[in-house]
Design an enzyme around this catalytic site. Structure first.
Site, PDB file in Angstrom:
ATOM      1  N   HIS A 111       2.000   5.379 -12.802  1.00  0.00           N
ATOM      2  CA  HIS A 111       3.123   5.290 -11.309  1.00  0.00           C
ATOM      3  C   HIS A 111       2.788   3.811 -11.004  1.00  0.00           C
ATOM      4  O   HIS A 111       2.304   2.899 -10.708  1.00  0.00           O
ATOM      5  CB  HIS A 111       2.798   6.764 -10.656  1.00  0.00           C
ATOM      6  CG  HIS A 111       1.305   5.725 -10.051  1.00  0.00           C
ATOM      7  ND1 HIS A 111       0.460   5.362  -8.833  1.00  0.00           N
ATOM      8  CD2 HIS A 111      -0.117   6.918 -10.654  1.00  0.00           C
ATOM      9  CE1 HIS A 111      -1.097   5.340  -9.491  1.00  0.00           C
ATOM     10  NE2 HIS A 111      -1.068   6.235 -10.392  1.00  0.00           N
ATOM     11  N   GLU A 154      -4.158  12.424 -12.835  1.00  0.00           N
ATOM     12  CA  GLU A 154      -5.606  11.606 -12.972  1.00  0.00           C
ATOM     13  C   GLU A 154      -6.562  12.082 -13.074  1.00  0.00           C
ATOM     14  O   GLU A 154      -6.708  13.520 -13.145  1.00  0.00           O
ATOM     15  CB  GLU A 154      -4.884  10.703 -11.703  1.00  0.00           C
ATOM     16  CG  GLU A 154      -6.612   9.711 -11.428  1.00  0.00           C
ATOM     17  CD  GLU A 154      -6.026   9.016 -12.475  1.00  0.00           C
ATOM     18  OE1 GLU A 154      -6.915   9.077 -13.686  1.00  0.00           O
ATOM     19  OE2 GLU A 154      -6.058   7.648 -12.461  1.00  0.00           O
TER      20      GLU A 154
END
Length: 269
Positions: free
Chosen positions: A11, A89
């Site tokens: 990201h 994550e």
């Protein structure tokens, strides 16, 4: 044998990335202004690539990044993104929202080092790797199933355009000479998959490819490059060969943490 390409992108930057504060899963921070610019730059770089499947973590920073990438795409603008929690994550437990320096201090107090240290309530590296393995095995089964169905309806797969659109921007021929030689008899690509995820997760996935699947990497890559965290919107590309049954897929790395598209964009973290 069924072959497909896998492009994994981290990201874009968030304010907390810049401030070196751990986000994990519990801090769902949006992209910063720089992060949106990085996502747009990644989209421009990938705008000619014909993806057949798009997956993303379901956290805000990855959702905004994949949207920014697709906005610039010539072929994938209207494709459906599948959001998958297995791409989130690493969970950092009580350390989420704290500076990275605090995690390092906690690790030191426990007589360990980052990233091996697991803070209370966090995921171990093995747990993150197992999430990556679970997603990857699901992906291989999906591609195998769809390839089998497509064989019944079409004699002409779009493999040439899938491969050539990647070869325009990634060093496929240089690092995969035997695999991509049309005389080698290797089948064309049946799919090209884009995955948008996170730094620590991507490092664990790379470790799974390296240690469990014995992935082959370009000889120019050093061990430190293989174990470092990707910069924001860094890209790694793999060619996957899978077969039905219990046979492990073979993986070939084309590049790791590519970041040339960020030239001119505010410094990455």
């Amino acid at each position: 044998m069924t072959r497909f390409a896998l492009t994994v992108v981290r990201h874009g930057e968030t304010r907390l990335n810049k401030e070196k504060i751990l986000q994990g899963q519990g801090i769902d921070e949006p992209l910063s202004e720089t992060g949106f610019k990085q996502a747009a730059a990644a989209g421009i770089f990938l705008n000619n690539v014909k993806f057949t499947h798009i997956f993303s973590s379901d956290l805000m920073r990855t959702k905004q990044t994949v949207h920014g990438i697709l906005e610039k795409s010539k072929f994938c603008k209207d494709m459906t993104v599948k959001y998958d929690s297995r791409l989130r994550e690493r969970k950092y437990g009580i350390a989420e929202g704290s500076p990275l320096s605090e995690l390092r201090a906690m690790a030191k107090a426990a007589g360990q080092e980052c990233p091996v240290f697991t803070p209370p309530g966090g995921e171990t590296l093995d747990q993150v790797k197992m999430r990556g393995k679970d997603f990857f095995e699901f992906l291989c089964q999906l591609i195998l199933k769809e390839a089998g169905q497509n064989e019944q309806f079409s004699q002409e797969a779009p493999s040439d355009c899938l491969e050539s659109s990647l070869a325009e921007i990634f060093p496929l021929g240089k690092n995969c000479a035997s695999t991509f030689n049309s005389d080698s008899g290797a089948p064309g690509l049946v799919a090209s998959v884009l995955v948008v995820s996170h730094g620590a997760y991507m490092r664990s996935l790379l470790d799974y490819f390296l240690t469990d699947l014995k992935c082959s990497f370009p000889v120019t890559l050093s061990r430190s490059e293989l174990t470092s965290v990707s910069p924001n919107t860094g890209m790694s590309v793999f060619i996957i060969n899978c077969e039905k049954g219990e046979v492990k897929p073979t993986t070939q790395c084309v590049c790791v943490n590519l970041q040339g598209h960020l030239t001119g964009v505010t410094k990455i973290h």
